[in-house]
Design a protein around this motif. Structure first.
Motif, PDB file in Angstrom:
ATOM      1  N   GLU A 206       0.873  -1.176   0.000  1.00  0.00           N
ATOM      2  CA  GLU A 206       0.000   0.000   0.000  1.00  0.00           C
ATOM      3  C   GLU A 206       0.912   1.229   0.000  1.00  0.00           C
ATOM      4  OE1 GLU A 206      -3.675  -0.455   2.527  1.00  0.00           O
ATOM      5  OE2 GLU A 206      -2.797   1.280   3.508  1.00  0.00           O
TER       6      GLU A 206
ATOM      7  N   ILE B 181       1.446   5.400   0.110  1.00  0.00           N
ATOM      8  CA  ILE B 181       0.877   6.720   0.428  1.00  0.00           C
ATOM      9  C   ILE B 181       1.941   7.728   0.038  1.00  0.00           C
ATOM     10  CG2 ILE B 181      -0.001   8.221   2.278  1.00  0.00           C
ATOM     11  CD1 ILE B 181       0.072   5.105   3.609  1.00  0.00           C
TER      12      ILE B 181
ATOM     13  N   LYS C 146      -3.180   4.506  -1.209  1.00  0.00           N
ATOM     14  CA  LYS C 146      -4.082   5.054  -0.192  1.00  0.00           C
ATOM     15  C   LYS C 146      -4.095   6.569  -0.373  1.00  0.00           C
ATOM     16  CE  LYS C 146      -4.931   4.337   4.744  1.00  0.00           C
ATOM     17  NZ  LYS C 146      -4.341   3.804   5.984  1.00  0.00           N
TER      18      LYS C 146
ATOM     19  N   GLY D 239      -6.997   7.608   3.422  1.00  0.00           N
ATOM     20  CA  GLY D 239      -6.047   7.672   4.517  1.00  0.00           C
ATOM     21  C   GLY D 239      -6.361   8.885   5.387  1.00  0.00           C
ATOM     22  N   ARG D 240      -5.685   8.968   6.500  1.00  0.00           N
ATOM     23  CA  ARG D 240      -5.863  10.128   7.386  1.00  0.00           C
ATOM     24  C   ARG D 240      -4.504  10.661   7.743  1.00  0.00           C
ATOM     25  NH1 ARG D 240      -7.787  10.203  12.652  1.00  0.00           N
ATOM     26  NH2 ARG D 240      -7.176   8.038  12.938  1.00  0.00           N
TER      27      ARG D 240
ATOM     28  N   TRP E  23      -3.288  14.171  16.575  1.00  0.00           N
ATOM     29  CA  TRP E  23      -3.607  12.853  16.005  1.00  0.00           C
ATOM     30  C   TRP E  23      -4.560  12.144  16.950  1.00  0.00           C
ATOM     31  CZ3 TRP E  23      -3.862  10.349  11.798  1.00  0.00           C
ATOM     32  CH2 TRP E  23      -3.661   8.968  11.698  1.00  0.00           C
TER      33      TRP E  23
ATOM     34  N   LEU F 152      -7.939   9.094  17.391  1.00  0.00           N
ATOM     35  CA  LEU F 152      -8.698   8.021  16.744  1.00  0.00           C
ATOM     36  C   LEU F 152      -9.818   8.689  15.960  1.00  0.00           C
ATOM     37  CD1 LEU F 152      -9.046   5.354  19.592  1.00  0.00           C
ATOM     38  CD2 LEU F 152      -7.343   5.478  17.770  1.00  0.00           C
TER      39      LEU F 152
ATOM     40  N   ILE G 145     -15.246   3.025   9.965  1.00  0.00           N
ATOM     41  CA  ILE G 145     -15.936   1.728   9.984  1.00  0.00           C
ATOM     42  C   ILE G 145     -15.897   1.180  11.417  1.00  0.00           C
ATOM     43  CG2 ILE G 145     -15.987  -0.640   9.079  1.00  0.00           C
ATOM     44  CD1 ILE G 145     -16.273   1.154   6.740  1.00  0.00           C
TER      45      ILE G 145
ATOM     46  N   VAL H 256     -10.538  -1.563   9.182  1.00  0.00           N
ATOM     47  CA  VAL H 256     -10.914  -1.091  10.521  1.00  0.00           C
ATOM     48  C   VAL H 256      -9.634  -0.794  11.292  1.00  0.00           C
ATOM     49  CG1 VAL H 256     -12.139  -1.699  12.638  1.00  0.00           C
ATOM     50  CG2 VAL H 256     -12.827  -2.712  10.463  1.00  0.00           C
TER      51      VAL H 256
ATOM     52  N   SER I 183      -9.383   2.483  13.997  1.00  0.00           N
ATOM     53  CA  SER I 183      -9.689   3.135  15.287  1.00  0.00           C
ATOM     54  C   SER I 183     -10.545   2.238  16.168  1.00  0.00           C
ATOM     55  CB  SER I 183     -10.402   4.467  15.052  1.00  0.00           C
ATOM     56  OG  SER I 183      -9.528   5.379  14.442  1.00  0.00           O
TER      57      SER I 183
ATOM     58  N   TYR J  74      -8.597  -0.196  18.094  1.00  0.00           N
ATOM     59  CA  TYR J  74      -7.972   0.390  19.291  1.00  0.00           C
ATOM     60  C   TYR J  74      -9.001   0.539  20.392  1.00  0.00           C
ATOM     61  CZ  TYR J  74      -3.456   1.499  17.191  1.00  0.00           C
ATOM     62  OH  TYR J  74      -2.211   1.396  16.627  1.00  0.00           O
TER      63      TYR J  74
END
Ligand SMILES: Cc1cc2nc3c(=O)[nH]c(=O)nc-3n(C[C@H](O)[C@H](O)[C@H](O)COP(=O)(O)O)c2cc1C
Length: 353
Positions: free
Chosen positions: A132, A134, A171, A198-199, A216, A218, A249, A268, A270, A273
């Motif tokens: 993947e 980025i 991503k 992506g974030r 940063w 979740l 999600i 999935v 966050s 976590y």
């Protein structure tokens, strides 16, 4: 009754469409084993960073000048705490594969196309099933056009896909105005899939000093709306590209909505976590139950049933929605459309001539 939830992502056969998104948890042996047992289709390793990889190559070549410079020393330490470092990641891959028995996807995060991407060959040799990518160029430069900002990404995809024979996904962040066109060009460049979205750390302004700073967190389930907007735009223009939904999600219905919106698989992070590995089993079983209750024999049937219409009516649909009163959760609101100011949304019952 368990419905068949097996599927494919970029040609990889998966036992379920619930994947663990890129994060350091996937490197923890116990967690990786638990999510695999819970039914995860695949897991994405935490990203290796361009700077980290470049220094690792330089050290291998014996170039002392590319040691972590002093002011960056803390950052270098954190990188290695974050993902264990390049060497350790490469060594972990065969063990992860043995322990989990599901596809393992490596992740590379950088700002440029370049030699650092040859790490993709090392990752493939170590046994990952896909990569993947980025690649986000700096977008603070007023002289940088959108095309210039996207070029390193396309060049990086060409470079990596020519180097490895495993599939490569890209991503993307949710800020591209011409997303379907970018997806088409990424596909042309060799990408087999895209991950939406992506974030990055977000800008926040604290009440105290009013200084913008990056934070940063979740993600919240509300993020799914952004994910859906990307899925619907890209799927409407490309019925066969492999697309993974990432962002917000957390429940079975989120998974179903993302799939109906155009995703082939969902990632999935966050929620893992927040709730631990059990969330994977909940989502896999929840999806199977949803398929059963709604008359689908398999997950593939759900995918085959979705309507991915082109979005050329987009503007009209948007106008119609905006001109209607906003949907509200509040019950029992009195709305007086006859007042001279209209109802509480300012909508007039009798339009002014
Ligand atoms: C703690 C944490 C670490 C993450 N690390 C990475 C990473 O190394 N590489 C990456 O591409 N995304 C990373 N992400 C982003 C996630 O993979 C995912 O794209 C994003 O959080 C949206 O999905 P979510 O709503 O399920 O969290 C991370 C997210 C979290 C919460």
């Amino acid at each position: 009754m368990h419905q068949d939830v097996t599927t494919r992502y970029m040609g990889l056969p998966l036992r379920s469409p619930i994947l663990v998104g890129a994060c350091p948890l996937t490197l923890k042996p116990e967690m990786a084993r638990e999510v695999a047992i819970a039914g995860a289709g695949a897991a994405v390793m935490p990203s290796l960073m361009e700077e980290q990889v470049s220094r690792w190559f330089a050290r291998r070549k014996g170039d002392a000048s590319n040691r972590c410079p002093n002011p960056e020393a803390e950052l270098c330490k954190s990188e290695n705490v974050y993902n264990g470092g390049v060497e350790s990641c490469l060594k972990t891959i065969p063990r992860l594969k043995r322990q989990c028995g599901i596809p393992i996807i490596a992740s590379l995060n950088g700002g440029h196309d370049g030699d650092w991407l040859s790490i993709a060959g090392d990752l493939e040799a170590a046994g990952v099933d896909a990569i993947e990518l980025i690649i986000n160029a700096n977008t603070y430069d007023p002289d940088c056009t959108a095309e210039q900002a996207e070029r390193p990404l396309l060049d990086a995809v060409r470079r990596v896909t020519q180097m490895v024979s495993i599939p490569v996904a890209v991503k993307l962040l949710p800020f591209y105005s011409t997303l379907p066109n970018l997806a088409a060009r990424l596909r042309e460049a060799g990408a087999k899939g895209i991950v939406l979205f992506g974030r990055e750390p977000i800008w926040e302004i604290s009440d105290g000093d009013l200084v913008p700073a990056l934070h940063w967190h979740l993600s919240s389930p509300g993020l799914l709306q952004t994910t859906l907007s990307g899925l619907i735009r890209v799927r409407g223009s490309d019925p066969s590209l492999s697309i993974a939904a990432s962002g917000g999600i957390a429940t079975t219905l989120d998974v179903v909505h993302a799939v109906v919106g155009g995703a082939d698989v969902t990632m999935v992070t966050s929620e893992l976590y927040r709730s631990g590995p059990d969330v994977i089993a909940h989502l896999v079983e929840g999806l199977s139950g949803y398929l059963h209750r709604n008359g689908f024999n398999s997950y593939c049937d759900l995918i085959a049933s979705r309507q991915t219409q082109a979005t050329d009516q987009d503007r009209q649909a948007k106008m119609e929605t905006m001109l209607a009163p906003p949907e509200t959760e509040e019950a029992g609101e009195a709305v007086d459309g006859n007042s001279p100011h209209g109802d509480r949304w300012g909508h007039l019952t009798t339009p002014t001539p």
